[in-house]
Design an enzyme around this catalytic site. Structure first.
Site, PDB file in Angstrom:
ATOM      1  N   GLY A 148       2.659  -0.959   4.330  1.00  0.00           N
ATOM      2  CA  GLY A 148       2.642   0.441   3.911  1.00  0.00           C
ATOM      3  C   GLY A 148       4.050   0.985   3.760  1.00  0.00           C
ATOM      4  O   GLY A 148       4.709   0.795   2.726  1.00  0.00           O
ATOM      5  N   SER A 151       2.845  -1.572  10.494  1.00  0.00           N
ATOM      6  CA  SER A 151       4.286  -1.589  10.774  1.00  0.00           C
ATOM      7  C   SER A 151       4.958  -2.933  10.466  1.00  0.00           C
ATOM      8  O   SER A 151       5.860  -3.367  11.196  1.00  0.00           O
ATOM      9  CB  SER A 151       4.564  -1.159  12.214  1.00  0.00           C
ATOM     10  OG  SER A 151       4.091   0.156  12.419  1.00  0.00           O
ATOM     11  N   ASN A 174       0.864  -1.184   0.000  1.00  0.00           N
ATOM     12  CA  ASN A 174       0.000   0.000   0.000  1.00  0.00           C
ATOM     13  C   ASN A 174       0.901   1.235   0.000  1.00  0.00           C
ATOM     14  O   ASN A 174       1.456   1.604   1.024  1.00  0.00           O
ATOM     15  CB  ASN A 174      -0.889  -0.020   1.259  1.00  0.00           C
ATOM     16  CG  ASN A 174      -1.716   1.245   1.397  1.00  0.00           C
ATOM     17  OD1 ASN A 174      -1.827   2.033   0.453  1.00  0.00           O
ATOM     18  ND2 ASN A 174      -2.303   1.447   2.570  1.00  0.00           N
ATOM     19  N   TRP A 175       1.032   1.837  -1.184  1.00  0.00           N
ATOM     20  CA  TRP A 175       1.945   2.995  -1.295  1.00  0.00           C
ATOM     21  C   TRP A 175       1.345   4.265  -0.694  1.00  0.00           C
ATOM     22  O   TRP A 175       2.030   5.265  -0.580  1.00  0.00           O
ATOM     23  CB  TRP A 175       2.284   3.245  -2.766  1.00  0.00           C
ATOM     24  CG  TRP A 175       3.249   2.263  -3.348  1.00  0.00           C
ATOM     25  CD1 TRP A 175       3.923   1.277  -2.690  1.00  0.00           C
ATOM     26  CD2 TRP A 175       3.663   2.189  -4.724  1.00  0.00           C
ATOM     27  NE1 TRP A 175       4.730   0.583  -3.568  1.00  0.00           N
ATOM     28  CE2 TRP A 175       4.589   1.124  -4.828  1.00  0.00           C
ATOM     29  CE3 TRP A 175       3.351   2.901  -5.879  1.00  0.00           C
ATOM     30  CZ2 TRP A 175       5.197   0.781  -6.030  1.00  0.00           C
ATOM     31  CZ3 TRP A 175       3.950   2.551  -7.080  1.00  0.00           C
ATOM     32  CH2 TRP A 175       4.868   1.501  -7.151  1.00  0.00           C
ATOM     33  N   LYS A 176       0.068   4.256  -0.392  1.00  0.00           N
ATOM     34  CA  LYS A 176      -0.613   5.467   0.093  1.00  0.00           C
ATOM     35  C   LYS A 176      -0.355   6.601  -0.907  1.00  0.00           C
ATOM     36  O   LYS A 176      -0.181   6.336  -2.092  1.00  0.00           O
ATOM     37  CB  LYS A 176      -0.158   5.802   1.517  1.00  0.00           C
ATOM     38  CG  LYS A 176      -0.238   4.567   2.432  1.00  0.00           C
ATOM     39  CD  LYS A 176      -0.101   4.890   3.882  1.00  0.00           C
ATOM     40  CE  LYS A 176      -0.214   3.601   4.681  1.00  0.00           C
ATOM     41  NZ  LYS A 176      -0.292   3.800   6.104  1.00  0.00           N
ATOM     42  N   HIS A 193      -9.842   1.750   4.554  1.00  0.00           N
ATOM     43  CA  HIS A 193      -8.603   1.954   5.320  1.00  0.00           C
ATOM     44  C   HIS A 193      -8.862   2.988   6.424  1.00  0.00           C
ATOM     45  O   HIS A 193      -9.622   3.937   6.220  1.00  0.00           O
ATOM     46  CB  HIS A 193      -7.488   2.426   4.380  1.00  0.00           C
ATOM     47  CG  HIS A 193      -6.145   2.388   5.005  1.00  0.00           C
ATOM     48  ND1 HIS A 193      -5.730   3.341   5.915  1.00  0.00           N
ATOM     49  CD2 HIS A 193      -5.125   1.501   4.898  1.00  0.00           C
ATOM     50  CE1 HIS A 193      -4.514   3.034   6.331  1.00  0.00           C
ATOM     51  NE2 HIS A 193      -4.116   1.923   5.723  1.00  0.00           N
ATOM     52  N   GLU A 197      -6.009  -4.229  10.711  1.00  0.00           N
ATOM     53  CA  GLU A 197      -5.002  -3.197  10.917  1.00  0.00           C
ATOM     54  C   GLU A 197      -5.362  -2.349  12.141  1.00  0.00           C
ATOM     55  O   GLU A 197      -6.098  -1.359  12.024  1.00  0.00           O
ATOM     56  CB  GLU A 197      -4.921  -2.260   9.704  1.00  0.00           C
ATOM     57  CG  GLU A 197      -4.449  -2.927   8.440  1.00  0.00           C
ATOM     58  CD  GLU A 197      -3.864  -1.917   7.458  1.00  0.00           C
ATOM     59  OE1 GLU A 197      -2.805  -2.202   6.900  1.00  0.00           O
ATOM     60  OE2 GLU A 197      -4.456  -0.836   7.266  1.00  0.00           O
TER      61      GLU A 197
HETATM   62  P1  PGA Z   1       2.322   0.657   7.605  1.00  0.00           P
HETATM   63  O1  PGA Z   1       0.931   0.853   6.860  1.00  0.00           O
HETATM   64  O2  PGA Z   1       2.922  -0.617   7.094  1.00  0.00           O
HETATM   65  O3  PGA Z   1       3.139   1.875   7.219  1.00  0.00           O
HETATM   66  O4  PGA Z   1       2.060   0.604   9.050  1.00  0.00           O
HETATM   67  C1  PGA Z   1       0.055  -0.204   6.666  1.00  0.00           C
HETATM   68  C2  PGA Z   1      -1.240   0.326   6.157  1.00  0.00           C
HETATM   69  O5  PGA Z   1      -1.646   1.424   6.584  1.00  0.00           O
HETATM   70  O6  PGA Z   1      -1.889  -0.295   5.312  1.00  0.00           O
END
Ligand code: PGA
Length: 236
Positions: free
Chosen positions: A215, A194, A9-11, A96, A145
């Site tokens: 992410g 994380s 998930n690149w956001k 999300h 999550e």
């Molecule tokens: P993160 O994000 O790995 O940076 O915690 C995961 C997500 O929000 O899907």
């Protein structure tokens, strides 16, 4: 053997050229393994170029979006309807916590998005934040999550993040499977929050967890390749 999903998930990150650079590095490193399902979810702006790059090189990398519209195509300025995305993506991350928090997305809106996705043969990956989050009908993959575990490794240093305890995440996955799994249909539960190459195997090893949503650690191609390698080491 269970499926292992590794979803990036690149956001809201990466220009088109950065996205293509990532694909050129990660694509050749993904092993062809029927149980390993690697998905990248870029921004809308680079989806089409990423799709082209993956198709031309025939990489075993699938594509997803990070959202889609709760409406059909039409007069909805700024929205990306599922029917317009379906040629580009096979998956869509929906609900999300960042969308629930920053864009006031409710369970009802998420359910509408799931319906749009399913009507267009896009597999929704619904994010659930706690045992109470409802899973809309027709979902075959959900990502657990916990909000407090998301993006805690802000330094980009593997191992710094505060992910959930794998055994605790496994218990939550089990609860969701009991509620929403067979006989209603199979349900894969993945964990996100994380995850990086130093902690991914702890999650993959759990019997009720079928993969990870990554992410921050997915942004760096080399780190993401390490995540894949760690998973494969455990899977075989
Ligand atoms: P993160 O994000 O790995 O940076 O915690 C995961 C997500 O929000 O899907």
């Amino acid at each position: 053997m269970k499926n292992i999903w590794i979803i990036a998930n690149w956001k809201s990150n990466k220009t088109i050229s950065e996205a293509l650079d990532w694909v050129s590095k990660v694509g050749p490193q993904i092993p062809r393994d029927d149980n390993l399902k690697v998905v990248v979810c870029p921004t809308f702006s680079s989806l089409s170029e990423v799709k082209k790059a993956v198709t031309v090189s025939n990489f075993p990398l699938m594509l997803g979006s990070q959202d889609l519209s709760p409406f059909t195509a039409g007069a909805y300025t700024g929205e990306e309807a599922a029917s317009l995305l379906k040629d580009l993506i096979s998956f869509s991350i929906l609900g999300h916590s960042e969308r629930r928090k920053n864009f006031a997305e409710t369970d009802e809106i998420v359910a509408k998005k799931v319906n749009e996705a399913l009507a267009n043969k896009i597999i929704p990956v619904v994010c659930v934040q706690s045992e109470e989050t409802p899973v809309p009908k027709g979902c075959s993959i959900i990502a657990y999550e916990p909000i407090w575990a998301i993006s805690t490794g802000l330094t980009n240093t593997p191992g710094v993040g505060r992910a959930d305890n794998p055994a605790d995440a496994n218990k939550v996955a089990q609860i969701f499977k009991q509620k929403y799994g067979p006989p209603a249909g199979g349900l894969d539960v993945i964990y996100g929050g994380s995850v990086d190459s130093t902690n991914v195997t702890g999650f993959i090893n759990q019997p009720e967890i079928s993969g990870v949503l990554v992410g921050n650690a997915s942004l760096d191609a080399m780190e993401f390749i390490e995540v894949i390698k760690e998973c494969l080491g455990e899977a075989n």
